[in-house]
Design a protein around this motif. Structure first.
Motif, PDB file in Angstrom:
ATOM      1  N   ALA A   1      -4.852  -2.125  -5.364  1.00  0.00           N
ATOM      2  CA  ALA A   1      -4.379  -2.883  -4.209  1.00  0.00           C
ATOM      3  C   ALA A   1      -4.499  -4.382  -4.439  1.00  0.00           C
ATOM      4  O   ALA A   1      -3.607  -5.152  -4.074  1.00  0.00           O
TER       5      ALA A   1
ATOM      6  N   SER B   1      -9.208  -0.665   6.415  1.00  0.00           N
ATOM      7  CA  SER B   1      -9.569   0.734   6.147  1.00  0.00           C
ATOM      8  C   SER B   1     -10.610   1.231   7.142  1.00  0.00           C
ATOM      9  O   SER B   1     -10.491   2.341   7.689  1.00  0.00           O
TER      10      SER B   1
ATOM     11  N   VAL C   1      -2.981   3.883   2.061  1.00  0.00           N
ATOM     12  CA  VAL C   1      -4.035   3.145   1.374  1.00  0.00           C
ATOM     13  C   VAL C   1      -3.883   3.327  -0.128  1.00  0.00           C
ATOM     14  O   VAL C   1      -3.391   4.350  -0.603  1.00  0.00           O
TER      15      VAL C   1
ATOM     16  N   TRP D   1      -9.006  -5.413   2.747  1.00  0.00           N
ATOM     17  CA  TRP D   1      -8.916  -3.967   2.488  1.00  0.00           C
ATOM     18  C   TRP D   1     -10.021  -3.220   3.226  1.00  0.00           C
ATOM     19  O   TRP D   1      -9.783  -2.191   3.855  1.00  0.00           O
TER      20      TRP D   1
ATOM     21  N   SER E   1       0.812  -1.223   0.000  1.00  0.00           N
ATOM     22  CA  SER E   1       0.000   0.000   0.000  1.00  0.00           C
ATOM     23  C   SER E   1       0.839   1.262   0.000  1.00  0.00           C
ATOM     24  O   SER E   1       0.294   2.371   0.039  1.00  0.00           O
TER      25      SER E   1
ATOM     26  N   PRO F   1      -8.661   0.185  -4.172  1.00  0.00           N
ATOM     27  CA  PRO F   1      -8.804  -1.263  -3.976  1.00  0.00           C
ATOM     28  C   PRO F   1      -8.531  -2.089  -5.220  1.00  0.00           C
ATOM     29  O   PRO F   1      -8.064  -3.219  -5.124  1.00  0.00           O
TER      30      PRO F   1
END
Length: 256
Positions: free
Chosen positions: A75, A131, A69, A127, A20, A72
């Protein structure tokens, strides 16, 4: 590191799921500010904050927190490529891209034998959960650093994320990204912290990673990613971006 010129270092705790941008954030913070980032000390950086309990209930970690972060969709592909490339003992997941998104993702607390572990229905839920955990913390304890923002403007992103850190000092020169990708690291920034090759930013900034997704895979992420978390972090659906990325030339995956 150049930050040592400040003398006494202050400390901030660093968190974020695997791939990340935690290593890049640590490097920039420690090169350009008077802070050091605790990565593994006081909590596994890829999991939740430790839970301390006293007579009056929950006792928060006194250190300020930086939460790294990444979109997504990016990620998920970064996680898969990492699992495919590195036989890493900190997590278990499917090694086939067609199965990866819909298979369990298990994170282990340490390398030790039979460590406490965390089960997630799939990597998107990993995720979501991490988060949500950091977004839930009140009192301005957490500053969010979006990987995409750091690639677009590292100077503004780091300065903004660290603005409320007590007695923060930032070197007067502009905060700039390194020319090569970062190595994996723990608490210490290596004397040679870079891998070979160029640190390619357009692959992320232009969302070219979406070239590797089928439409059904993007739709699955859109379905599984919690809308309230997506909204708070400023992320949205990737369907339109996938069509645009398909028209872009491909790039190597040196820095992924």
């Amino acid at each position: 590191m150049a930050a040592k010129a400040y003398g006494m270092q202050k400390r901030v705790k660093l968190y974020g799921i695997f791939r990340s941008g935690t290593n890049l954030t640590k490097y920039l913070i420690e090169k350009f500010t008077n802070y050091e980032c605790d990565a593994s000390t006081g909590g596994q950086k890829h999991l939740f904050t430790p839970f301390n309990w006293g007579e009056r209930g929950y006792i928060p970690d006194p250190r300020p927190i930086l939460y790294c972060v990444k979109n997504p969709h990016a990620a998920m592909y970064s996680l898969f490529r990492y699992a495919e490339k590195v036989k890493f003992s900190h997590f278990d997941c499917a090694r086939d891209w067609d199965k990866f998104l819909q298979s369990p993702f298990i994170v282990k607390l340490s390398h030790s034998s039979n460590p406490p572990s965390f089960y997630f229905k799939n990597p998107i839920q990993y995720w979501n959960s991490i988060s949500y955990h950091f977004l839930s913390m009140a009192g301005g304890r957490v500053s969010v650093i979006r990987y995409e923002d750091m690639l677009s403007d590292a100077d503004e992103t780091i300065r903004s994320a660290t603005a409320l850190l007590p007695e923060i000092l930032i070197r007067p020169d502009r905060i700039t990204l390194p020319e090569s990708p970062m190595r994996r690291m723990g608490e210490v920034v290596f004397e040679q912290p870079f891998e070979d090759g160029l640190f390619e930013t357009d692959w992320y900034r232009q969302r070219r990673y979406l070239q590797n997704f089928a439409k059904e895979q993007i739709e699955f992420i859109d379905l599984e990613a919690e809308p309230s978390i997506m909204s708070r972090l400023g992320y949205g659906s990737a369907i339109a971006s996938r069509d645009q990325a398909a028209d872009e030339p491909g790039t190597s995956e040196t820095s992924r």
